[in-house]
Every structure is written in C-alpha cells, then in structure tokens.
Design an enzyme around this catalytic site. Structure first.
Site, PDB file in Angstrom:
ATOM      1  N   PRO A  11      70.814  88.172  50.841  1.00 25.66           N
ATOM      2  CG  PRO A  11      69.896  87.545  52.879  1.00 25.66           C
ATOM      3  CD  PRO A  11      69.522  88.040  51.517  1.00 25.66           C
ATOM      4  CG  ASN A  12      74.810  85.621  54.101  1.00 26.17           C
ATOM      5  OD1 ASN A  12      75.614  86.299  54.743  1.00 26.17           O
ATOM      6  ND2 ASN A  12      73.658  85.225  54.609  1.00 26.17           N
ATOM      7  NE  ARG A  19      76.306  81.667  52.114  1.00 21.68           N
ATOM      8  CZ  ARG A  19      75.099  81.742  51.573  1.00 21.68           C
ATOM      9  NH1 ARG A  19      74.925  82.184  50.350  1.00 21.68           N
ATOM     10  NH2 ARG A  19      74.052  81.398  52.256  1.00 21.68           N
ATOM     11  CE1 TYR A  24      73.840  78.284  48.431  1.00 18.32           C
ATOM     12  CE2 TYR A  24      75.458  78.424  50.198  1.00 18.32           C
ATOM     13  CZ  TYR A  24      74.147  78.333  49.776  1.00 18.32           C
ATOM     14  OH  TYR A  24      73.132  78.300  50.697  1.00 18.32           O
ATOM     15  CG  ASN A  75      69.360  83.252  45.001  1.00 17.67           C
ATOM     16  OD1 ASN A  75      68.703  83.006  46.020  1.00 17.67           O
ATOM     17  ND2 ASN A  75      70.490  82.621  44.710  1.00 17.67           N
ATOM     18  CB  ALA A  78      68.518  83.516  54.389  1.00 15.81           C
ATOM     19  CD  GLU A  99      61.599  81.018  44.727  1.00 12.71           C
ATOM     20  OE1 GLU A  99      60.372  81.077  44.445  1.00 12.71           O
ATOM     21  OE2 GLU A  99      62.032  80.470  45.753  1.00 12.71           O
ATOM     22  CG  HIS A 101      66.527  78.953  45.500  1.00 12.31           C
ATOM     23  ND1 HIS A 101      66.734  79.946  46.425  1.00 12.31           N
ATOM     24  CD2 HIS A 101      65.195  78.913  45.263  1.00 12.31           C
ATOM     25  CE1 HIS A 101      65.572  80.472  46.749  1.00 12.31           C
ATOM     26  NE2 HIS A 101      64.612  79.867  46.059  1.00 12.31           N
ATOM     27  NE  ARG A 108      71.571  73.710  51.424  1.00  9.72           N
ATOM     28  CZ  ARG A 108      71.967  74.991  51.471  1.00  9.72           C
ATOM     29  NH1 ARG A 108      71.653  75.821  50.479  1.00  9.72           N
ATOM     30  NH2 ARG A 108      72.683  75.420  52.490  1.00  9.72           N
TER      31      ARG A 108
END
Ligand code: DQA
Length: 146
Positions: A11-12, A19, A24, A75, A78, A99, A101, A108
């Site tokens: 998502p996003n 964003r 990012y 990825n 969230a 995986e 990110h 973070r």
C-alpha cells in the site's frame, strides 16, 4: 522460458515520488518498474511487477506465484509490520523470497522494526532507496540459477 520473478509492492507505493520524497525519493513506481524490466532483460529473467493497496490482492498474487513464479521480491510496505496473512501466503510459496524496503526501517519508528515477512525472507534490503529492488533482482538471479 523460465518462470517469472514476481515483484510485489504494498500500500501507498503507487504514490512513490509524490509521498514523503525526503524519505522515499523522487522516483515513481513506474520508474522502478522500468528499471527492473531493463535489469531483468540483462539478467535473462522475466518479471511480473505489481502494486496493490489491498492485502488480499497481495495474498492472491503470492498464490499465483506459487503456481507460476520462480521467486518473489516483495516490498509489503505497511503490511510488513502487520500482515500474518501475507506471511502465511509466503510460507506456502516454495521458491526464494527477498524483502525490500526503500527506507531504512531500523532508523525509523519502533513499530517499523518488526517484520512478519522477515520470518520467511531469504534476505532483506533496507535503506538503499529504490536501488534496493535492483540489488534484490541481482541476488534473485543467483538464487534461482544455483
Ligand atoms: C517501506 C517501509 C514501511 O515501513 C512503510 O510502511 C512503507 C514503505 C519502505 O519501502 O521503506 O510504506 O516498506
């Protein structure tokens, strides 16, 4: 023809480039998809690149990959930190899982430090920006050919 590598985005990530660019970056997801396609061609891999804001859709793509895919680069965004459903689906997939990110999740908030998907992934890349997808694809080439 070898089976494709599924590159799945949560998502996003459709808003990549717009964003929080300070976290990012300014590249869009389309730029990432194009860069992955170019590298895949160079490596002799085929890819299926997808993004969804819906957990069940990501589960469905993992199920599709069970039947049709050689490996998964994911990825989960969230859902990394919340989704037992995606972990369960990945546990039903037999090939390698990597995986990715874009940001360094460990730098973070504490809630980003735990990943359900890491319980399944052969490797994790975090904090290398969108280049992380390309590094994962190179590693995937090794994993599916050795
Ligand atoms: C992310 C990190 C996640 O914590 C976050 O929810 C995202 C993107 C990353 O690529 O850095 O949406 O997976």
């Amino acid at each position: 023809m070898t089976k494709p590598i599924y590159i799945l985005n949560g998502p996003n990530l459709n808003l990549l480039g717009l964003r929080q660019p300070e976290i990012y970056g300014r590249e869009t997801l389309e730029d990432v998809a194009d860069a992955c396609a170019a590298l895949a061609e160079e490596l002799g891999l085929s890819i299926r690149f997808h993004q969804s804001n819906h957990e069940g859709q990501i589960v469905d793509w993992v199920h599709e990959a069970r039947l049709q895919g050689a490996g998964i680069v994911i990825n989960p965004a969230a859902y990394t930190h919340t989704s037992v459903a995606i972990l369960d689906a990945l546990n039903a997939f037999e090939g390698p899982v990597l995986e990715v990110h874009i940001s360094n999740v460990h730098k973070r908030e504490a809630f980003r430090h735990h990943s359900y998907v890491s319980l399944r992934a052969e490797g994790v890349i975090a904090g290398f920006g969108t280049e992380g997808y390309l590094l994962a694809l190179r590693r995937m080439k090794t994993l599916v050919t050795t």
